[in-house]
Design a protein around this motif. Structure first.
Motif, PDB file in Angstrom:
ATOM      1  N   PHE A  11      -2.940  -4.491  -1.453  1.00 41.68           N
ATOM      2  CA  PHE A  11      -4.144  -3.677  -1.269  1.00 41.68           C
ATOM      3  C   PHE A  11      -3.932  -2.257  -1.791  1.00 41.68           C
ATOM      4  O   PHE A  11      -4.834  -1.655  -2.391  1.00 41.68           O
ATOM      5  CB  PHE A  11      -4.546  -3.635   0.202  1.00 41.68           C
ATOM      6  N   ASP A  12      -2.728  -1.730  -1.561  1.00 37.89           N
ATOM      7  CA  ASP A  12      -2.430  -0.375  -2.031  1.00 37.89           C
ATOM      8  C   ASP A  12      -2.455  -0.318  -3.557  1.00 37.89           C
ATOM      9  O   ASP A  12      -3.001   0.623  -4.153  1.00 37.89           O
ATOM     10  CB  ASP A  12      -1.061   0.062  -1.502  1.00 37.89           C
ATOM     11  N   GLY A  13      -1.870  -1.335  -4.202  1.00 31.21           N
ATOM     12  CA  GLY A  13      -1.880  -1.359  -5.658  1.00 31.21           C
ATOM     13  C   GLY A  13      -3.288  -1.447  -6.221  1.00 31.21           C
ATOM     14  O   GLY A  13      -3.631  -0.740  -7.175  1.00 31.21           O
ATOM     15  N   LEU A  14      -4.109  -2.301  -5.616  1.00 32.60           N
ATOM     16  CA  LEU A  14      -5.495  -2.420  -6.070  1.00 32.60           C
ATOM     17  C   LEU A  14      -6.272  -1.131  -5.827  1.00 32.60           C
ATOM     18  O   LEU A  14      -7.111  -0.727  -6.647  1.00 32.60           O
ATOM     19  CB  LEU A  14      -6.180  -3.590  -5.354  1.00 32.60           C
ATOM     20  N   SER A  15      -5.975  -0.476  -4.709  1.00 31.86           N
ATOM     21  CA  SER A  15      -6.640   0.793  -4.402  1.00 31.86           C
ATOM     22  C   SER A  15      -6.290   1.857  -5.431  1.00 31.86           C
ATOM     23  O   SER A  15      -7.151   2.619  -5.891  1.00 31.86           O
ATOM     24  CB  SER A  15      -6.238   1.261  -3.001  1.00 31.86           C
ATOM     25  N   VAL A  16      -5.020   1.902  -5.820  1.00 33.88           N
ATOM     26  CA  VAL A  16      -4.578   2.884  -6.815  1.00 33.88           C
ATOM     27  C   VAL A  16      -5.219   2.605  -8.172  1.00 33.88           C
ATOM     28  O   VAL A  16      -5.671   3.523  -8.878  1.00 33.88           O
ATOM     29  CB  VAL A  16      -3.044   2.879  -6.932  1.00 33.88           C
ATOM     30  N   LEU A  17      -5.277   1.333  -8.554  1.00 32.29           N
ATOM     31  CA  LEU A  17      -5.801   0.975  -9.874  1.00 32.29           C
ATOM     32  C   LEU A  17      -7.316   1.131  -9.974  1.00 32.29           C
ATOM     33  O   LEU A  17      -7.842   1.451 -11.047  1.00 32.29           O
ATOM     34  CB  LEU A  17      -5.401  -0.466 -10.212  1.00 32.29           C
ATOM     35  N   THR A  18      -8.016   0.890  -8.870  1.00 37.44           N
ATOM     36  CA  THR A  18      -9.484   0.931  -8.920  1.00 37.44           C
ATOM     37  C   THR A  18     -10.067   2.228  -8.374  1.00 37.44           C
ATOM     38  O   THR A  18     -11.214   2.573  -8.671  1.00 37.44           O
ATOM     39  CB  THR A  18     -10.073  -0.246  -8.124  1.00 37.44           C
ATOM     40  N   GLY A  19      -9.301   2.943  -7.534  1.00 43.41           N
ATOM     41  CA  GLY A  19      -9.819   4.149  -6.899  1.00 43.41           C
ATOM     42  C   GLY A  19     -10.858   3.864  -5.828  1.00 43.41           C
ATOM     43  O   GLY A  19     -11.632   4.754  -5.460  1.00 43.41           O
ATOM     44  N   SER A  20     -10.864   2.645  -5.287  1.00 46.50           N
ATOM     45  CA  SER A  20     -11.862   2.251  -4.294  1.00 46.50           C
ATOM     46  C   SER A  20     -11.526   2.826  -2.920  1.00 46.50           C
ATOM     47  O   SER A  20     -10.451   2.530  -2.372  1.00 46.50           O
ATOM     48  CB  SER A  20     -11.931   0.726  -4.204  1.00 46.50           C
ATOM     49  N   PRO A  21     -12.425   3.614  -2.314  1.00 42.00           N
ATOM     50  CA  PRO A  21     -12.191   4.114  -0.949  1.00 42.00           C
ATOM     51  C   PRO A  21     -12.112   2.982   0.075  1.00 42.00           C
ATOM     52  O   PRO A  21     -11.356   3.084   1.052  1.00 42.00           O
ATOM     53  CB  PRO A  21     -13.397   5.021  -0.682  1.00 42.00           C
ATOM     54  N   SER A  22     -12.857   1.916  -0.134  1.00 44.10           N
ATOM     55  CA  SER A  22     -12.828   0.787   0.801  1.00 44.10           C
ATOM     56  C   SER A  22     -11.456   0.126   0.812  1.00 44.10           C
ATOM     57  O   SER A  22     -10.919  -0.192   1.877  1.00 44.10           O
ATOM     58  CB  SER A  22     -13.901  -0.242   0.427  1.00 44.10           C
ATOM     59  N   LEU A  23     -10.887  -0.073  -0.380  1.00 38.26           N
ATOM     60  CA  LEU A  23      -9.555  -0.666  -0.451  1.00 38.26           C
ATOM     61  C   LEU A  23      -8.511   0.263   0.158  1.00 38.26           C
ATOM     62  O   LEU A  23      -7.554  -0.193   0.793  1.00 38.26           O
ATOM     63  CB  LEU A  23      -9.193  -0.984  -1.905  1.00 38.26           C
ATOM     64  N   SER A  24      -8.681   1.550  -0.025  1.00 34.32           N
ATOM     65  CA  SER A  24      -7.760   2.507   0.580  1.00 34.32           C
ATOM     66  C   SER A  24      -7.824   2.436   2.106  1.00 34.32           C
ATOM     67  O   SER A  24      -6.791   2.488   2.787  1.00 34.32           O
ATOM     68  CB  SER A  24      -8.088   3.920   0.100  1.00 34.32           C
ATOM     69  N   PHE A  25      -9.036   2.272   2.635  1.00 31.66           N
ATOM     70  CA  PHE A  25      -9.194   2.154   4.086  1.00 31.66           C
ATOM     71  C   PHE A  25      -8.533   0.875   4.594  1.00 31.66           C
ATOM     72  O   PHE A  25      -7.819   0.897   5.605  1.00 31.66           O
ATOM     73  CB  PHE A  25     -10.675   2.152   4.445  1.00 31.66           C
ATOM     74  N   VAL A  26      -8.767  -0.240   3.894  1.00 34.24           N
ATOM     75  CA  VAL A  26      -8.143  -1.502   4.291  1.00 34.24           C
ATOM     76  C   VAL A  26      -6.621  -1.382   4.241  1.00 34.24           C
ATOM     77  O   VAL A  26      -5.907  -1.868   5.137  1.00 34.24           O
ATOM     78  CB  VAL A  26      -8.627  -2.653   3.382  1.00 34.24           C
ATOM     79  N   THR A  27      -6.109  -0.719   3.195  1.00 41.38           N
ATOM     80  CA  THR A  27      -4.659  -0.505   3.084  1.00 41.38           C
ATOM     81  C   THR A  27      -4.117   0.241   4.292  1.00 41.38           C
ATOM     82  O   THR A  27      -3.070  -0.125   4.854  1.00 41.38           O
ATOM     83  CB  THR A  27      -4.346   0.299   1.801  1.00 41.38           C
ATOM     84  N   GLY A  28      -4.828   1.282   4.711  1.00 36.82           N
ATOM     85  CA  GLY A  28      -4.383   2.062   5.866  1.00 36.82           C
ATOM     86  C   GLY A  28      -4.397   1.257   7.150  1.00 36.82           C
ATOM     87  O   GLY A  28      -3.464   1.336   7.960  1.00 36.82           O
ATOM     88  N   VAL A  29      -5.446   0.451   7.354  1.00 29.94           N
ATOM     89  CA  VAL A  29      -5.541  -0.363   8.567  1.00 29.94           C
ATOM     90  C   VAL A  29      -4.413  -1.401   8.614  1.00 29.94           C
ATOM     91  O   VAL A  29      -3.748  -1.576   9.643  1.00 29.94           O
ATOM     92  CB  VAL A  29      -6.914  -1.052   8.653  1.00 29.94           C
ATOM     93  N   VAL A  30      -4.179  -2.077   7.482  1.00 29.83           N
ATOM     94  CA  VAL A  30      -3.096  -3.064   7.434  1.00 29.83           C
ATOM     95  C   VAL A  30      -1.748  -2.386   7.671  1.00 29.83           C
ATOM     96  O   VAL A  30      -0.866  -2.941   8.333  1.00 29.83           O
ATOM     97  CB  VAL A  30      -3.104  -3.813   6.086  1.00 29.83           C
ATOM     98  N   ALA A  31      -1.582  -1.173   7.154  1.00 34.94           N
ATOM     99  CA  ALA A  31      -0.331  -0.438   7.361  1.00 34.94           C
ATOM    100  C   ALA A  31      -0.115  -0.132   8.841  1.00 34.94           C
ATOM    101  O   ALA A  31       1.011  -0.226   9.344  1.00 34.94           O
ATOM    102  CB  ALA A  31      -0.333   0.853   6.549  1.00 34.94           C
ATOM    103  N   LEU A  32      -1.172   0.227   9.554  1.00 35.03           N
ATOM    104  CA  LEU A  32      -1.030   0.514  10.986  1.00 35.03           C
ATOM    105  C   LEU A  32      -0.689  -0.749  11.763  1.00 35.03           C
ATOM    106  O   LEU A  32       0.132  -0.717  12.700  1.00 35.03           O
ATOM    107  CB  LEU A  32      -2.322   1.139  11.516  1.00 35.03           C
ATOM    108  N   VAL A  33      -1.302  -1.870  11.408  1.00 31.05           N
ATOM    109  CA  VAL A  33      -0.958  -3.143  12.055  1.00 31.05           C
ATOM    110  C   VAL A  33       0.497  -3.494  11.769  1.00 31.05           C
ATOM    111  O   VAL A  33       1.239  -3.941  12.657  1.00 31.05           O
ATOM    112  CB  VAL A  33      -1.897  -4.266  11.578  1.00 31.05           C
ATOM    113  N   THR A  34       0.922  -3.272  10.537  1.00 27.15           N
ATOM    114  CA  THR A  34       2.314  -3.526  10.160  1.00 27.15           C
ATOM    115  C   THR A  34       3.265  -2.625  10.933  1.00 27.15           C
ATOM    116  O   THR A  34       4.365  -3.048  11.329  1.00 27.15           O
ATOM    117  CB  THR A  34       2.504  -3.305   8.653  1.00 27.15           C
ATOM    118  N   THR A  35       2.853  -1.393  11.178  1.00 23.49           N
ATOM    119  CA  THR A  35       3.670  -0.462  11.970  1.00 23.49           C
ATOM    120  C   THR A  35       3.938  -1.022  13.363  1.00 23.49           C
ATOM    121  O   THR A  35       5.082  -1.020  13.837  1.00 23.49           O
ATOM    122  CB  THR A  35       2.956   0.900  12.096  1.00 23.49           C
ATOM    123  N   VAL A  36       2.889  -1.506  14.009  1.00 23.86           N
ATOM    124  CA  VAL A  36       3.035  -2.060  15.361  1.00 23.86           C
ATOM    125  C   VAL A  36       3.951  -3.281  15.336  1.00 23.86           C
ATOM    126  O   VAL A  36       4.845  -3.429  16.176  1.00 23.86           O
ATOM    127  CB  VAL A  36       1.655  -2.421  15.944  1.00 23.86           C
TER     128      VAL A  36
END
Length: 239
Positions: A161-186
């Motif tokens: 998701f992070d790679g796709l967010s960087v390549l496309t500049g999509s704010p939605s993908l960036s948000f999904v990346t952040g949410v998945v990262a927080l779940v991964t943190t837990v």
């Protein structure tokens, strides 16, 4: 460490009439070490929450500081965990920690040297490729360590998701990346504390869900963990 110890068989004939050959015994001396996995996963959790916060815009004007934290804190701790995992003959754990170790350094340096708000194409491609490799690691670990594999699947999803967010500049993908990262943190923090408690307390309090050979190595007799030792790197003739 292995040392050859020659032992001479009794002279004469064996049961089938052939002369007895000289036999070589190999004596293995193992040095007990502490498990590296709690350190590796807890440091990983701290780095992941920084990445998640960065994707969610928590540190909008602090890109360089994000890079400094990843490169100066998470990278050294995971490097230590990687070295200790190799010394502990945990090839899968060491490979996993090692790949993440230098990724923290790479992401940190990119944040430090790149222009604020920039989206380097190489970073996007690397993140997607990294996610695919991590998914392969998850497949390797799933048979014996399904909980470890689940954490790696989350890491893989975040990287893609992070790679796709960087390549496309999509704010939605960036948000999904952040949410998945927080779940991964837990998930990573749970696994790190579960492994630490497993090593420090008389009885494990948090399940780690080891199965097959991984469960036998922890709960079985000492001989259960020695079956393949002669085929291990450092003991066999070739890698």
């Amino acid at each position: 460490m292995s040392t050859p110890h020659p032992a001479t068989a009794p002279m004469g004939n064996s049961g089938d009439g052939a002369p007895a050959d000289r036999q070589a015994q190999v004596r293995l001396m193992l040095r007990p070490i502490g498990t590296a996995l709690p350190l590796g996963y807890l440091a990983f959790a701290l780095g992941m929450i920084v990445l998640g916060g960065d994707s969610l815009g928590w540190f909008a004007s602090e890109q360089v500081l994000v890079g400094v934290v990843l490169a100066s804190y998470v990278f050294p701790l995971q490097l230590v965990a990687t070295v200790m995992a190799f010394l502990g003959r945990d090839s899968v754990g060491a490979a996993t920690l090692g790949l993440f170790t230098t990724s923290w350094l790479a992401f940190g340096l990119v944040d430090i040297i790149s222009e604020p708000g920039s989206r380097p194409t190489v970073l996007g491609v690397f993140s997607i490729a990294f996610g695919v490799i991590v998914l392969g690691l998850a497949g390797t670990a799933c048979r014996a360590k399904p909980l470890f594999a689940a954490v790696l699947v989350l890491c893989s999803a975040r990287a893609v998701f992070d790679g796709l967010s960087v390549l496309t500049g999509s704010p939605s993908l960036s948000f999904v990346t952040g949410v998945v990262a927080l779940v991964t943190t837990v998930a990573a923090a749970y696994l790190g504390f579960a492994l630490l408690i497993e090593d420090a307390w008389p009885r494990p309090a948090l399940p780690v869900l080891r199965r097959a050979a991984a469960a036998s190595a922890m709960d079985g007799e000492l001989t259960a963990a020695r079956g393949g030792i002669l085929a291990s790197p450092g003991v066999r003739d070739q890698l």
